[in-house]
Design a protein around this motif. Structure first.
Motif, PDB file in Angstrom:
ATOM      1  N   GLN A 127       3.534   1.784 -16.862  1.00 57.25           N
ATOM      2  CA  GLN A 127       4.759   1.491 -17.613  1.00 57.25           C
ATOM      3  C   GLN A 127       5.753   2.647 -17.492  1.00 57.25           C
ATOM      4  OE1 GLN A 127       4.092   0.586 -21.757  1.00 57.25           O
ATOM      5  NE2 GLN A 127       6.271   0.433 -22.191  1.00 57.25           N
ATOM      6  N   ALA A 128       5.279   3.880 -17.611  1.00 57.86           N
ATOM      7  CA  ALA A 128       6.179   5.038 -17.500  1.00 57.86           C
ATOM      8  C   ALA A 128       6.780   5.133 -16.105  1.00 57.86           C
ATOM      9  CB  ALA A 128       5.431   6.322 -17.852  1.00 57.86           C
ATOM     10  N   ILE A 129       5.976   4.887 -15.079  1.00 58.09           N
ATOM     11  CA  ILE A 129       6.481   4.923 -13.701  1.00 58.09           C
ATOM     12  C   ILE A 129       7.573   3.877 -13.518  1.00 58.09           C
ATOM     13  CG2 ILE A 129       5.857   4.390 -11.301  1.00 58.09           C
ATOM     14  CD1 ILE A 129       3.164   5.832 -11.874  1.00 58.09           C
ATOM     15  N   THR A 130       7.336   2.678 -14.024  1.00 62.92           N
ATOM     16  CA  THR A 130       8.331   1.607 -13.911  1.00 62.92           C
ATOM     17  C   THR A 130       9.605   1.960 -14.655  1.00 62.92           C
ATOM     18  OG1 THR A 130       6.599  -0.049 -13.634  1.00 62.92           O
ATOM     19  CG2 THR A 130       8.760  -0.845 -14.374  1.00 62.92           C
ATOM     20  N   GLU A 131       9.474   2.491 -15.859  1.00 64.67           N
ATOM     21  CA  GLU A 131      10.657   2.855 -16.646  1.00 64.67           C
ATOM     22  C   GLU A 131      11.470   3.953 -15.971  1.00 64.67           C
ATOM     23  OE1 GLU A 131       9.143   3.859 -20.518  1.00 64.67           O
ATOM     24  OE2 GLU A 131       8.777   1.750 -21.046  1.00 64.67           O
ATOM     25  N   VAL A 132      10.794   4.981 -15.465  1.00 65.94           N
ATOM     26  CA  VAL A 132      11.502   6.072 -14.795  1.00 65.94           C
ATOM     27  C   VAL A 132      12.183   5.543 -13.537  1.00 65.94           C
ATOM     28  CG1 VAL A 132      11.197   8.236 -13.505  1.00 65.94           C
ATOM     29  CG2 VAL A 132      10.160   7.968 -15.770  1.00 65.94           C
ATOM     30  N   ARG A 133      11.477   4.737 -12.758  1.00 70.15           N
ATOM     31  CA  ARG A 133      12.077   4.156 -11.553  1.00 70.15           C
ATOM     32  C   ARG A 133      13.321   3.350 -11.923  1.00 70.15           C
ATOM     33  NH1 ARG A 133       8.272   0.579  -9.935  1.00 70.15           N
ATOM     34  NH2 ARG A 133       7.019   2.256  -9.077  1.00 70.15           N
ATOM     35  N   ASN A 134      13.223   2.535 -12.962  1.00 71.95           N
ATOM     36  CA  ASN A 134      14.385   1.736 -13.386  1.00 71.95           C
ATOM     37  C   ASN A 134      15.518   2.619 -13.887  1.00 71.95           C
ATOM     38  OD1 ASN A 134      13.073  -0.618 -12.697  1.00 71.95           O
ATOM     39  ND2 ASN A 134      12.410  -1.067 -14.773  1.00 71.95           N
ATOM     40  N   ASP A 135      15.199   3.664 -14.639  1.00 69.00           N
ATOM     41  CA  ASP A 135      16.232   4.581 -15.130  1.00 69.00           C
ATOM     42  C   ASP A 135      16.956   5.279 -13.982  1.00 69.00           C
ATOM     43  OD1 ASP A 135      15.612   3.923 -17.739  1.00 69.00           O
ATOM     44  OD2 ASP A 135      14.507   5.774 -18.155  1.00 69.00           O
ATOM     45  N   LEU A 136      16.212   5.656 -12.948  1.00 69.02           N
ATOM     46  CA  LEU A 136      16.800   6.410 -11.841  1.00 69.02           C
ATOM     47  C   LEU A 136      17.457   5.522 -10.789  1.00 69.02           C
ATOM     48  CD1 LEU A 136      14.050   9.140 -11.352  1.00 69.02           C
ATOM     49  CD2 LEU A 136      16.214   9.319 -12.601  1.00 69.02           C
ATOM     50  N   LEU A 137      16.921   4.337 -10.567  1.00 74.19           N
ATOM     51  CA  LEU A 137      17.409   3.493  -9.472  1.00 74.19           C
ATOM     52  C   LEU A 137      18.045   2.190  -9.935  1.00 74.19           C
ATOM     53  CD1 LEU A 137      14.338   3.816  -7.069  1.00 74.19           C
ATOM     54  CD2 LEU A 137      16.468   5.137  -7.029  1.00 74.19           C
ATOM     55  N   GLY A 138      18.117   1.973 -11.247  1.00 73.15           N
ATOM     56  CA  GLY A 138      18.548   0.693 -11.790  1.00 73.15           C
ATOM     57  C   GLY A 138      19.789   0.088 -11.184  1.00 73.15           C
ATOM     58  N   ASP A 139      20.856   0.865 -11.001  1.00 77.19           N
ATOM     59  CA  ASP A 139      22.104   0.285 -10.482  1.00 77.19           C
ATOM     60  C   ASP A 139      22.375   0.655  -9.020  1.00 77.19           C
ATOM     61  OD1 ASP A 139      22.584   2.952 -10.922  1.00 77.19           O
ATOM     62  OD2 ASP A 139      24.540   2.658 -11.865  1.00 77.19           O
ATOM     63  N   VAL A 140      21.390   1.227  -8.349  1.00 81.07           N
ATOM     64  CA  VAL A 140      21.560   1.564  -6.938  1.00 81.07           C
ATOM     65  C   VAL A 140      21.338   0.294  -6.119  1.00 81.07           C
ATOM     66  CG1 VAL A 140      20.686   2.944  -5.012  1.00 81.07           C
ATOM     67  CG2 VAL A 140      20.745   3.926  -7.321  1.00 81.07           C
ATOM     68  N   PRO A 141      22.296  -0.070  -5.272  1.00 76.81           N
ATOM     69  CA  PRO A 141      22.131  -1.279  -4.458  1.00 76.81           C
ATOM     70  C   PRO A 141      20.880  -1.190  -3.573  1.00 76.81           C
ATOM     71  CG  PRO A 141      24.380  -0.471  -4.317  1.00 76.81           C
ATOM     72  CD  PRO A 141      23.582   0.582  -5.040  1.00 76.81           C
ATOM     73  N   GLU A 142      20.199  -2.306  -3.447  1.00 74.59           N
ATOM     74  CA  GLU A 142      18.956  -2.361  -2.658  1.00 74.59           C
ATOM     75  C   GLU A 142      19.171  -1.881  -1.225  1.00 74.59           C
ATOM     76  OE1 GLU A 142      14.832  -3.061  -2.831  1.00 74.59           O
ATOM     77  OE2 GLU A 142      16.344  -3.081  -4.415  1.00 74.59           O
ATOM     78  N   GLU A 143      20.335  -2.194  -0.645  1.00 75.52           N
ATOM     79  CA  GLU A 143      20.604  -1.770   0.738  1.00 75.52           C
ATOM     80  C   GLU A 143      20.582  -0.252   0.873  1.00 75.52           C
ATOM     81  OE1 GLU A 143      23.893  -3.392  -0.887  1.00 75.52           O
ATOM     82  OE2 GLU A 143      22.155  -4.685  -1.135  1.00 75.52           O
TER      83      GLU A 143
END
Length: 180
Positions: A127-143
């Motif tokens: 859960q912490a890994i997912t939250e940190v990933r979302n916090d850091l990459l949330g609005d970064v375009p997939e491309e």
């Protein structure tokens, strides 16, 4: 860090880190700093659960590997010395978070598996890994993420070749499974 000499104007030193350094000089330091910061953020989020960086890193690798790793393989994955891992495994095993079992292919070796008390900790880690990933990459375009990964995979392929003693040859997308 010592400055490097600008190849265009050989009398002018160029910084090798910081915002004024050229991109090629900054890349390695930026990747290393990001890795440390990303782990530190995870460490901060997991500290209230008694999951220090050394503990959660071991458990995450054990939980996410498709097969049980030997102690030596686990030490290599974590980039730590075997004696350091042994002490850490002793503490994790005492807490019921991991177990050391005889390797079915070679009973002289031990493989590491999750222990009987691991489930709540592994859920918290995930859960912490997912939250940190979302916090850091949330609005970064997939491309952009795909492009960054392609570049990092190319650099990793070259690093692996150099570590194996092979010459530094041009790396193509085909060398790392790219489809460009």
């Amino acid at each position: 860090m010592l400055p490097v000499i600008d190849p265009v104007n050989s009398t002018v030193p160029v910084p090798t880190t910081g915002p004024d350094a050229p991109p090629r000089a900054r890349l390695g330091w930026t990747v290393a700093r990001l890795a440390r910061s990303w782990r530190a953020l995870l460490d901060q989020r997991l500290a209230p659960h008694n999951l220090t960086q050394s503990r959660w890193r071991v458990m995450n690798v054990v939980a996410t590997e498709p097969r049980a790793l030997t102690q030596r393989e686990l030490a290599e994955r974590l980039a730590i010395e075997a004696p350091t891992l042994v002490r850490l495994l002793d503490r994790l095993e005492a807490d019921g978070l991991v177990t050391r079992c005889a390797d079915p292919d070679d009973r002289r070796r031990k493989v590491i598996r999750l222990g009987p008390n691991a489930a709540p900790a592994t859920r918290t880690i995930s859960q912490a890994i997912t939250e940190v990933r979302n916090d850091l990459l949330g609005d970064v375009p997939e491309e952009r993420i795909v492009e960054a990964l392609a570049l990092l995979d190319m650099i990793q392929a070259r690093t692996d070749r150099l570590l194996a003693g092979a010459p530094a040859v041009a790396i193509t997308d085909a060398d790392h499974g790219g489809d460009r």
